[in-house]
Design an enzyme around this catalytic site. Structure first.
Site, PDB file in Angstrom:
ATOM      1  N   CYS A  25       5.527  -1.914  12.288  1.00 36.54           N
ATOM      2  CA  CYS A  25       6.746  -1.113  12.219  1.00 36.54           C
ATOM      3  C   CYS A  25       7.101  -0.673  13.634  1.00 36.54           C
ATOM      4  CB  CYS A  25       6.513   0.097  11.321  1.00 36.54           C
ATOM      5  SG  CYS A  25       7.991   1.097  11.042  1.00 36.54           S
ATOM      6  N   ALA A  38      11.713   4.100  10.647  1.00 29.27           N
ATOM      7  CA  ALA A  38      12.511   3.842   9.446  1.00 29.27           C
ATOM      8  C   ALA A  38      11.676   4.165   8.210  1.00 29.27           C
ATOM      9  CB  ALA A  38      12.952   2.382   9.417  1.00 29.27           C
ATOM     10  N   ALA A  39      12.327   4.549   7.146  1.00 26.23           N
ATOM     11  CA  ALA A  39      11.631   4.866   5.887  1.00 26.23           C
ATOM     12  C   ALA A  39      11.602   3.626   5.007  1.00 26.23           C
ATOM     13  CB  ALA A  39      12.337   6.018   5.190  1.00 26.23           C
ATOM     14  N   HIS A  40      10.646   2.753   5.283  1.00 25.42           N
ATOM     15  CA  HIS A  40      10.512   1.569   4.433  1.00 25.42           C
ATOM     16  C   HIS A  40       9.082   1.282   4.105  1.00 25.42           C
ATOM     17  CE1 HIS A  40      10.880  -0.942   8.397  1.00 25.42           C
ATOM     18  NE2 HIS A  40       9.861  -0.139   8.444  1.00 25.42           N
TER      19      HIS A  40
END
Length: 40
Positions: A25, A38-40
């Site tokens: 990430c 990022a929110a993944h």
């Protein structure tokens, strides 16, 4: 990324990579203590 190029070490000092065996990430430094990801 198609057509991209590798960055030199230190070229983008605010960028962060989190590279673990399970996933990778990216993030950006928003202060000396915090990284925004990022929110993944």
């Amino acid at each position: 990324i198609f057509g991209g190029t590798f960055a030199k070490n230190g070229e983008y000092p605010w960028m962060v990579v989190i590279d673990l065996p399970e996933f990778a990430c990216g993030g950006v430094l928003i202060s000396k203590k915090f990284v925004l990801t990022a929110a993944h």
